[in-house]
Write an enzyme that holds these catalytic residues in place. Structure first.
Site, PDB file in Angstrom:
ATOM      1  N   SER A 152       0.362  -1.018  -0.184  1.00 56.51           N
ATOM      2  CA  SER A 152       0.194  -0.332  -0.170  1.00 56.51           C
ATOM      3  C   SER A 152       0.692   1.106   0.026  1.00 56.51           C
ATOM      4  CB  SER A 152      -1.184  -0.410   1.317  1.00 56.51           C
ATOM      5  OG  SER A 152      -0.249  -0.545   1.976  1.00 56.51           O
ATOM      6  N   ASN A 170      -2.841  -2.577  12.294  1.00 55.77           N
ATOM      7  CA  ASN A 170      -4.454  -2.367  12.492  1.00 55.77           C
ATOM      8  C   ASN A 170      -4.600  -1.414  13.174  1.00 55.77           C
ATOM      9  OD1 ASN A 170      -3.963  -4.653  11.202  1.00 55.77           O
ATOM     10  ND2 ASN A 170      -5.554  -5.661  12.762  1.00 55.77           N
ATOM     11  N   THR A 230     -39.365  26.303 -12.479  1.00 54.73           N
ATOM     12  CA  THR A 230     -40.004  24.659 -12.222  1.00 54.73           C
ATOM     13  C   THR A 230     -40.113  23.633 -13.206  1.00 54.73           C
ATOM     14  OG1 THR A 230     -42.309  24.719 -12.029  1.00 54.73           O
ATOM     15  CG2 THR A 230     -41.380  25.812  -9.927  1.00 54.73           C
ATOM     16  N   HIS A 231     -39.998  22.626 -12.931  1.00 53.73           N
ATOM     17  CA  HIS A 231     -40.033  21.749 -14.198  1.00 53.73           C
ATOM     18  C   HIS A 231     -38.856  22.059 -15.508  1.00 53.73           C
ATOM     19  CE1 HIS A 231     -43.570  20.163 -12.231  1.00 53.73           C
ATOM     20  NE2 HIS A 231     -43.283  21.369 -11.739  1.00 53.73           N
ATOM     21  N   SER A 284     -11.686  25.944 -28.590  1.00 51.23           N
ATOM     22  CA  SER A 284     -11.759  24.568 -29.487  1.00 51.23           C
ATOM     23  C   SER A 284     -10.727  24.729 -29.894  1.00 51.23           C
ATOM     24  CB  SER A 284     -12.585  24.818 -30.299  1.00 51.23           C
ATOM     25  OG  SER A 284     -12.947  23.858 -31.401  1.00 51.23           O
ATOM     26  N   LYS A 317     -15.564  29.541 -30.613  1.00 54.26           N
ATOM     27  CA  LYS A 317     -15.560  29.395 -29.704  1.00 54.26           C
ATOM     28  C   LYS A 317     -15.079  29.342 -27.577  1.00 54.26           C
ATOM     29  CE  LYS A 317     -18.293  26.139 -28.730  1.00 54.26           C
ATOM     30  NZ  LYS A 317     -18.513  24.686 -28.737  1.00 54.26           N
ATOM     31  N   ASN A 344     -16.312  27.898 -24.149  1.00 56.40           N
ATOM     32  CA  ASN A 344     -16.285  26.802 -23.417  1.00 56.40           C
ATOM     33  C   ASN A 344     -16.529  27.247 -22.327  1.00 56.40           C
ATOM     34  OD1 ASN A 344     -17.341  25.855 -26.192  1.00 56.40           O
ATOM     35  ND2 ASN A 344     -16.024  24.532 -25.883  1.00 56.40           N
ATOM     36  N   GLU A 368     -18.651  22.472 -16.464  1.00 57.40           N
ATOM     37  CA  GLU A 368     -18.805  20.758 -17.264  1.00 57.40           C
ATOM     38  C   GLU A 368     -17.883  19.595 -16.169  1.00 57.40           C
ATOM     39  OE1 GLU A 368     -18.417  20.866 -21.731  1.00 57.40           O
ATOM     40  OE2 GLU A 368     -18.832  22.798 -21.123  1.00 57.40           O
ATOM     41  N   TYR A 377     -10.761  -6.530  11.340  1.00 58.01           N
ATOM     42  CA  TYR A 377      -9.917  -6.741  10.561  1.00 58.01           C
ATOM     43  C   TYR A 377      -9.593  -6.862   9.453  1.00 58.01           C
ATOM     44  CZ  TYR A 377      -6.353  -4.026   7.057  1.00 58.01           C
ATOM     45  OH  TYR A 377      -5.247  -3.939   5.934  1.00 58.01           O
ATOM     46  N   GLN A 403      -8.176  -2.030   3.990  1.00 63.44           N
ATOM     47  CA  GLN A 403      -6.618  -1.147   3.176  1.00 63.44           C
ATOM     48  C   GLN A 403      -7.487  -0.363   1.921  1.00 63.44           C
ATOM     49  OE1 GLN A 403      -2.726  -2.651   2.922  1.00 63.44           O
ATOM     50  NE2 GLN A 403      -2.865  -2.414   0.515  1.00 63.44           N
ATOM     51  N   LYS A 445      -8.417   3.210   1.722  1.00 58.52           N
ATOM     52  CA  LYS A 445      -8.017   4.812   1.200  1.00 58.52           C
ATOM     53  C   LYS A 445      -8.175   5.403  -0.183  1.00 58.52           C
ATOM     54  CE  LYS A 445      -4.987   2.925   4.849  1.00 58.52           C
ATOM     55  NZ  LYS A 445      -6.033   1.805   4.196  1.00 58.52           N
TER      56      LYS A 445
HETATM   57  N1  ARG Z   1      -1.754  -1.983   5.032  1.00 61.12           N
HETATM   58  C1  ARG Z   1      -2.560  -2.006   5.580  1.00 61.12           C
HETATM   59  C2  ARG Z   1      -3.522  -0.823   5.487  1.00 61.12           C
HETATM   60  O1  ARG Z   1      -4.221  -0.222   4.921  1.00 61.12           O
HETATM   61  C3  ARG Z   1      -1.749  -1.460   7.119  1.00 61.12           C
HETATM   62  C4  ARG Z   1      -2.811  -2.632   8.109  1.00 61.12           C
HETATM   63  C5  ARG Z   1      -2.202  -4.085   7.402  1.00 61.12           C
HETATM   64  N2  ARG Z   1      -3.142  -4.458   9.003  1.00 61.12           N
HETATM   65  C6  ARG Z   1      -2.222  -6.447   8.611  1.00 61.12           C
HETATM   66  N3  ARG Z   1      -2.631  -6.976   9.918  1.00 61.12           N
HETATM   67  N4  ARG Z   1      -2.125  -6.902   7.662  1.00 61.12           N
HETATM   68  O2  ARG Z   1      -5.022  -1.488   5.938  1.00 61.12           O
END
Ligand code: ARG
Length: 482
Positions: A29, A116, A161-162, A283, A289, A291, A296, A323, A328, A331
């Site tokens: 990660s 965790n 409206t509408h 454009s 043009k 824009n 948009e 967990y 993971q 993120k």
């Molecule tokens: N990279 C992991 C995550 O984002 C960190 C936690 C990992 N924990 C584990 N028991 N493998 O969740």
């Protein structure tokens, strides 16, 4: 004792072969959790200090760890701190660097802690900072809307409206409707912040730790408002991610609605507004043009933001306690939604401030298609005719006018009187601004009410600004070495 752990995984002990490179690439990660490296290091500093204070590790070791972590933070700020796939994630990468700096003592940092609770805490910490910036961007956006609302305070336009012209409204009143939406978004962001503001550290892997950890001490140092009540919930829960994703989604939806209007208001068909050249694009083939690309894109970006919310809901729904590595996946979606919303909130306020409103066009449009018909019916109703009857009388008048190719403004005194004797004495206004003045009640579009609403929102914004300023100061304070 020699440092035998340095070159292996944090979990290498029970394994008899090295990880396959494809596993490493798939599992890692570092490509995205590097975004919370500052939070990871700072939280480790608080954890180490608490371990020392509680005599869980030697105070001198704690000091060595803390010193080295501050210098790693310095490397991050200098742009020299690097992670590799072999580091797996930011947590292990920081510990690897710590080991390079201070050797085996680094191994004491992970006492009473798991990745965790570490990752749950780092991501909460990171999300808090981002939500402060989203709030700040929303304040800028509302200020931009209030700026053009004040500049064009006496401009009247059709309210719809509408997508059919309905009744005249002030342009400011229309802008204030968006201000209200974005003020609620601000409230949602602050609520998301409050639910994120919970320390997960001290939950360890899932069951809590066997050491006398002082969780309140860590919370105080990192400015978390409170500590989690349940260790399993603390490591398994990602509701705070969903809260932030939802807050971003509603902002994106509001931005998209506003954008839709800006796009067609700036078309030749409407001609209500002109967006400044510096916030418009052209454009490559059609030389004429111009824009409204920002609007948009603002509308288009809602798609990925909504997608991130749905994606995370699905990621969470099948996970048993506590967990699982699935988490993971929390993120990238939130990082993308936050980056997207912050980019939108960076460019929209100045683009909006740059808008010129063509009040002559909007005023002319505001009385087309019999938008004053309700006012005409109200004249009759106020003279004692039941509103349903008044509606019928004016409806018939509108039908007759359409067939005769006339507007209310074309009718003679005699023609008005022929519709109903009341119209011999009293008439509806024939201009949009006059019509808005009649809606003089709280929430209405009368100029005095709209001006008061603008003042009220400016006052609200100064409170919101104070919140952003103090939360930012708190974050800066955490990262200043005392
Ligand atoms: N990279 C992991 C995550 O984002 C960190 C936690 C990992 N924990 C584990 N028991 N493998 O969740």
């Amino acid at each position: 004792m020699a440092d035998t752990i340095g070159s292996r995984k944090a979990w290498g002990g029970r394994f008899s072969e090295n990880p396959d490179t494809r596993l490493e690439a798939f599992n890692a990660s570092v490509g995205f959790d590097i975004r919370m490296v500052r939070e990871d290091i700072r939280a480790s500093i608080a954890h180490a200090r608490m371990l020392g204070t509680q005599q869980i590790i030697d105070t001198a070791d704690a000091e060595t760890i803390i010193d080295a972590l501050w210098s790693i933070l310095g490397e991050v700020e200098a742009g020299t701190f690097m992670l590799t796939i072999a580091d797996e994630d930011v947590h292990t990468g920081v510990e690897r660097r710590l080991r390079e700096l201070i050797g085996a003592t680094a191994g004491r940092l992970h006492t009473g802690r798991s990745r965790n609770d570490q990752v749950a805490n780092d991501f909460r910490f990171w999300t808090k900072r981002q939500l402060i910036e989203v709030a700040s961007g929303l304040i800028d956006l509302i200020n931009g809307l209030l700026e053009i609302s004040g500049k064009y305070a006496d401009v009247v336009m059709p309210g719809y409206t509408h997508v059919q012209r309905a009744q005249p409204v002030l342009f400011s009143h229309h802008m204030h409707a968006y201000c209200e939406m974005f003020l609620r978004d601000l409230e949602r962001v602050r609520q998301a912040y409050d639910r994120t503001d919970v320390l997960a550290l001290g939950s360890a892997a899932l069951a809590g730790a066997t050491y006398p950890l002082d969780r309140e001490m860590v919370a105080a140092e990192l400015h978390f408002a409170r500590i989690s009540r349940n260790s399993m919930d603390a490591v398994g829960d990602r509701d705070f991610v969903l809260d932030a994703l939802y807050a971003c989604s509603v902002i994106a939806m509001h931005i998209s609605r506003l954008s839709e209007e800006l796009v067609y208001w700036s078309s030749g068909e409407f001609g209500y507004i002109t967006i400044a050249d510096r916030f418009s694009t052209g454009s490559s083939i059609m030389p004429q043009k111009k824009n409204a690309d920002i609007a948009e894109l603002g509308r288009g970006k809602s798609g990925r933001v909504f997608g991130n919310l749905i994606g995370m809901l699905v990621t969470m729904k099948g996970q048993p306690m506590t967990y699982n590595k699935d988490s993971q996946e929390d993120k990238e979606g939130l990082i993308d939604s936050i980056d997207t919303i912050l980019a939108v909130l960076d460019v929209f306020p100045p683009m909006i401030s740059s808008i010129t409103v063509h009040g002559d066009r909007t005023a002319a449009a505001s009385v087309k298609d019999f938008t004053l018909a309700t006012d005409a019916a109200d004249v009759l109703a106020k003279a004692g005719i039941p509103f349903r009857e008044a509606h019928e009388i004016v409806g018939t008048l509108v039908g007759d006018c359409i067939r005769a190719g006339k507007t209310f403004a074309d009718l003679t005194d005699d023609e008005w009187a022929a519709v109903h004797p009341v119209f011999a004495e009293q008439r509806p206004p024939l201009d949009g601004l006059g019509s808005t003045r009649l809606r003089d009640l709280p929430g209405g579009t009368a100029p005095n009410r709209v001006n008061a609403a603008r003042d009220e929102m400016r006052a609200l914004l100064s409170d919101e600004n104070a919140w952003v300023t103090s939360r930012r100061a708190e974050q800066d304070d955490i990262f200043t070495r005392g």
